[in-house]
Design a protein around this motif. Sequence first.
Motif, PDB file in Angstrom:
ATOM      1  N   ASP A 206      86.390   6.347  72.662  1.00 44.77           N
ATOM      2  CA  ASP A 206      87.693   6.285  72.738  1.00 44.77           C
ATOM      3  C   ASP A 206      88.044   6.916  71.142  1.00 44.77           C
ATOM      4  O   ASP A 206      87.259   7.287  70.413  1.00 44.77           O
ATOM      5  CB  ASP A 206      88.301   5.000  73.008  1.00 44.77           C
ATOM      6  CG  ASP A 206      87.695   3.861  71.963  1.00 44.77           C
ATOM      7  OD1 ASP A 206      87.397   4.356  70.894  1.00 44.77           O
ATOM      8  OD2 ASP A 206      87.988   2.522  72.402  1.00 44.77           O
ATOM      9  N   PRO A 207      89.494   6.663  70.827  1.00 46.20           N
ATOM     10  CA  PRO A 207      89.786   7.186  69.589  1.00 46.20           C
ATOM     11  C   PRO A 207      88.800   6.553  68.077  1.00 46.20           C
ATOM     12  O   PRO A 207      88.928   7.118  67.366  1.00 46.20           O
ATOM     13  CB  PRO A 207      91.290   7.030  69.336  1.00 46.20           C
ATOM     14  CG  PRO A 207      91.771   6.805  70.640  1.00 46.20           C
ATOM     15  CD  PRO A 207      90.596   6.151  71.506  1.00 46.20           C
ATOM     16  N   VAL A 208      88.388   5.360  68.416  1.00 42.03           N
ATOM     17  CA  VAL A 208      87.768   4.771  67.414  1.00 42.03           C
ATOM     18  C   VAL A 208      86.054   4.410  67.432  1.00 42.03           C
ATOM     19  O   VAL A 208      85.473   3.875  66.616  1.00 42.03           O
ATOM     20  CB  VAL A 208      88.167   3.524  67.065  1.00 42.03           C
ATOM     21  CG1 VAL A 208      89.595   3.547  66.589  1.00 42.03           C
ATOM     22  CG2 VAL A 208      88.519   2.524  68.244  1.00 42.03           C
ATOM     23  N   ARG A 209      85.713   4.746  68.574  1.00 40.36           N
ATOM     24  CA  ARG A 209      84.320   4.401  69.011  1.00 40.36           C
ATOM     25  C   ARG A 209      83.508   5.661  69.236  1.00 40.36           C
ATOM     26  O   ARG A 209      84.067   6.482  70.029  1.00 40.36           O
ATOM     27  CB  ARG A 209      84.123   3.532  69.992  1.00 40.36           C
ATOM     28  CG  ARG A 209      84.732   2.027  69.429  1.00 40.36           C
ATOM     29  CD  ARG A 209      84.568   1.146  70.685  1.00 40.36           C
ATOM     30  NE  ARG A 209      85.289  -0.285  70.355  1.00 40.36           N
ATOM     31  CZ  ARG A 209      86.362  -0.481  70.941  1.00 40.36           C
ATOM     32  NH1 ARG A 209      86.960   0.303  71.729  1.00 40.36           N
ATOM     33  NH2 ARG A 209      87.031  -1.834  70.646  1.00 40.36           N
ATOM     34  N   ASP A 291      92.028   7.833  75.916  1.00 38.34           N
ATOM     35  CA  ASP A 291      93.078   8.246  75.003  1.00 38.34           C
ATOM     36  C   ASP A 291      93.562   6.934  73.883  1.00 38.34           C
ATOM     37  O   ASP A 291      93.845   7.131  72.770  1.00 38.34           O
ATOM     38  CB  ASP A 291      94.467   8.625  75.813  1.00 38.34           C
ATOM     39  CG  ASP A 291      94.226   9.802  76.412  1.00 38.34           C
ATOM     40  OD1 ASP A 291      93.331  10.548  76.328  1.00 38.34           O
ATOM     41  OD2 ASP A 291      95.093   9.940  77.530  1.00 38.34           O
ATOM     42  N   GLN A 292      93.362   5.901  74.464  1.00 39.83           N
ATOM     43  CA  GLN A 292      93.741   4.804  73.716  1.00 39.83           C
ATOM     44  C   GLN A 292      92.444   3.656  73.670  1.00 39.83           C
ATOM     45  O   GLN A 292      91.597   3.962  74.300  1.00 39.83           O
ATOM     46  CB  GLN A 292      94.722   3.771  74.343  1.00 39.83           C
ATOM     47  CG  GLN A 292      95.985   4.498  74.898  1.00 39.83           C
ATOM     48  CD  GLN A 292      96.844   4.815  73.863  1.00 39.83           C
ATOM     49  OE1 GLN A 292      96.908   4.148  72.859  1.00 39.83           O
ATOM     50  NE2 GLN A 292      97.719   5.936  74.168  1.00 39.83           N
ATOM     51  N   LYS A 293      92.621   2.886  72.276  1.00 39.92           N
ATOM     52  CA  LYS A 293      91.517   2.307  72.210  1.00 39.92           C
ATOM     53  C   LYS A 293      91.142   1.240  73.516  1.00 39.92           C
ATOM     54  O   LYS A 293      92.021   0.706  73.875  1.00 39.92           O
ATOM     55  CB  LYS A 293      91.897   1.424  71.134  1.00 39.92           C
ATOM     56  CG  LYS A 293      90.508   0.432  70.549  1.00 39.92           C
ATOM     57  CD  LYS A 293      91.147  -0.517  69.507  1.00 39.92           C
ATOM     58  CE  LYS A 293      89.819  -1.361  68.950  1.00 39.92           C
ATOM     59  NZ  LYS A 293      90.534  -2.544  68.335  1.00 39.92           N
ATOM     60  N   ILE A 294      90.076   1.400  73.774  1.00 40.67           N
ATOM     61  CA  ILE A 294      89.553   0.266  75.128  1.00 40.67           C
ATOM     62  C   ILE A 294      89.603  -0.866  74.393  1.00 40.67           C
ATOM     63  O   ILE A 294      89.002  -1.465  73.716  1.00 40.67           O
ATOM     64  CB  ILE A 294      88.111   0.749  75.674  1.00 40.67           C
ATOM     65  CG1 ILE A 294      88.141   2.379  75.770  1.00 40.67           C
ATOM     66  CG2 ILE A 294      87.858  -0.075  76.862  1.00 40.67           C
ATOM     67  CD1 ILE A 294      86.807   2.775  76.169  1.00 40.67           C
ATOM     68  N   LYS A 295      90.397  -1.851  75.531  1.00 35.67           N
ATOM     69  CA  LYS A 295      90.637  -3.266  75.097  1.00 35.67           C
ATOM     70  C   LYS A 295      89.391  -3.965  75.703  1.00 35.67           C
ATOM     71  O   LYS A 295      88.981  -3.553  76.868  1.00 35.67           O
ATOM     72  CB  LYS A 295      91.888  -3.877  75.785  1.00 35.67           C
ATOM     73  CG  LYS A 295      92.982  -3.141  75.120  1.00 35.67           C
ATOM     74  CD  LYS A 295      93.268  -4.003  73.698  1.00 35.67           C
ATOM     75  CE  LYS A 295      94.303  -3.354  72.785  1.00 35.67           C
ATOM     76  NZ  LYS A 295      94.548  -3.893  71.671  1.00 35.67           N
ATOM     77  N   LYS A 296      89.033  -5.165  75.210  1.00 35.25           N
ATOM     78  CA  LYS A 296      87.911  -6.021  76.052  1.00 35.25           C
ATOM     79  C   LYS A 296      88.668  -6.751  77.219  1.00 35.25           C
ATOM     80  O   LYS A 296      89.564  -7.221  77.131  1.00 35.25           O
ATOM     81  CB  LYS A 296      87.242  -6.894  74.887  1.00 35.25           C
ATOM     82  CG  LYS A 296      88.022  -7.965  74.250  1.00 35.25           C
ATOM     83  CD  LYS A 296      87.233  -8.679  73.341  1.00 35.25           C
ATOM     84  CE  LYS A 296      88.063  -9.659  72.375  1.00 35.25           C
ATOM     85  NZ  LYS A 296      88.656  -9.053  71.543  1.00 35.25           N
TER      86      LYS A 296
END
Length: 403
Positions: A206-209, A291-296
């Motif tokens: 994702d955009p951060v991982r 596209d977006q940060k994956i939420k837990k």
Amino acid sequence: MSILKDKNILLGITAGIAAYKSANLVRLFIKAGANVKVVMTPASKDFITPLTLSTLSKNPVFSSFVDDEDDNAIWNNHVDLGLWADLFIIAPATANTMAKMANGVGDNILLATYLSAKCAVYFAPAMDLDMYRHESTKKSFEKLIAFGNKMIPAGTGELASGLIGEGRMAEPEDIVSFIENDILDQLPLKGKKVLITAGPTYEALDPVRFIGNHSSGKMGFEIAKAAANLGAEVTLVTGPTHQSANHSLIDVKPVVSAEEMYNEVHKHFKNSDIGILSAAVADYRPKKVADQKIKKKDITFTIELEKTKDILKSLGETKTNQFLVGFALETNDELENAKGKLKSKNLDLIVLNSLQDKGAGFGGSTNKVTFITASNDVIEHQLKSKAEVAKDLMQHITKQLHA
Ligand code: CTP
């Protein structure tokens, strides 16, 4: 970075007015990363002071066989000085010193050092135009060149006497370029293009991982330096690392993912003579990049992965005359696995790292490798620094190319 980096340069200064330019020459050598020592004829000290030269070179300056301060005589060993030097440049070289060099006279420390030196010797004549044209000076040039010394010819221009003509010492910048080009011309990989991959790849989730690995890139950067030091023009395609390559012959192309590395490598491979793929490329990447940060959310989380392109294999399939080298990092059945990769990826050489060997593989500054050639020769190496492994590798490849 200059090819003169880390070279031991001995600068000989003789008694000509151009000696004032020697200070600048020392500065340029130091700026190029060389270690500089200065040896002077006694008479040259009338033109430039040893203090200026020792300050700029950060080394003691030698102008006599013996230093006798406070009755503690110290012998300045001209043999050691000659052996220390990777190259000896006499600038300015007067008619007097050249005549002595041409005739084996060793009546000062500069001349004795010249007679002892085994390295390449360059001389940059400087004198008035009639002295430069004199038959005896011409004979000195001829003899010195016949001995294998290299002359950096004087230019034409205004001379200290006020006359205009030949005899003006080459400018310090030109002396440095002359020596750099001369060294480059003799290097075994001059004109060869080497493509190297280094470091890890990062495969975005994702955009951060991302999914990555612990490769430091050090091995690939050391190979790039070793190749450039042999005169090769290097294109270094590297994943994210903290390494840097400060060398005029290394062109760094930073990439992030396996796909980017694949594309960048294919831009350069056709025009390369050698390909060395040392990068730790991800074999799989997330099939979907969010596209977006994956939420837990749930307790477990599954990522579907897909294969990346095997860059090395693709080069093996398309290579024409290139010498292609791959790396294999193995934990078991090392030789067998490495030989299998050598064949299936159509390589000329594979460098095997076994994780069973202490000090081998990722992260550290050492490596223990085995080279396996296309004719199945197995060459084992000791545990060495990665810089030494890189030199061994480039030496092996150079030998193969010249065989
Ligand atoms: N390599 C590559 N592109 C990939 C994977 C690997 O160019 N997508 C290159 C590496 O730079 C190295 C060589 O292939 O030079 C060996 O990599 P390795 O991962 O050990 O081999 P694989 O063929 O991926 O086999 P395996 O992972 O099954 O051991």
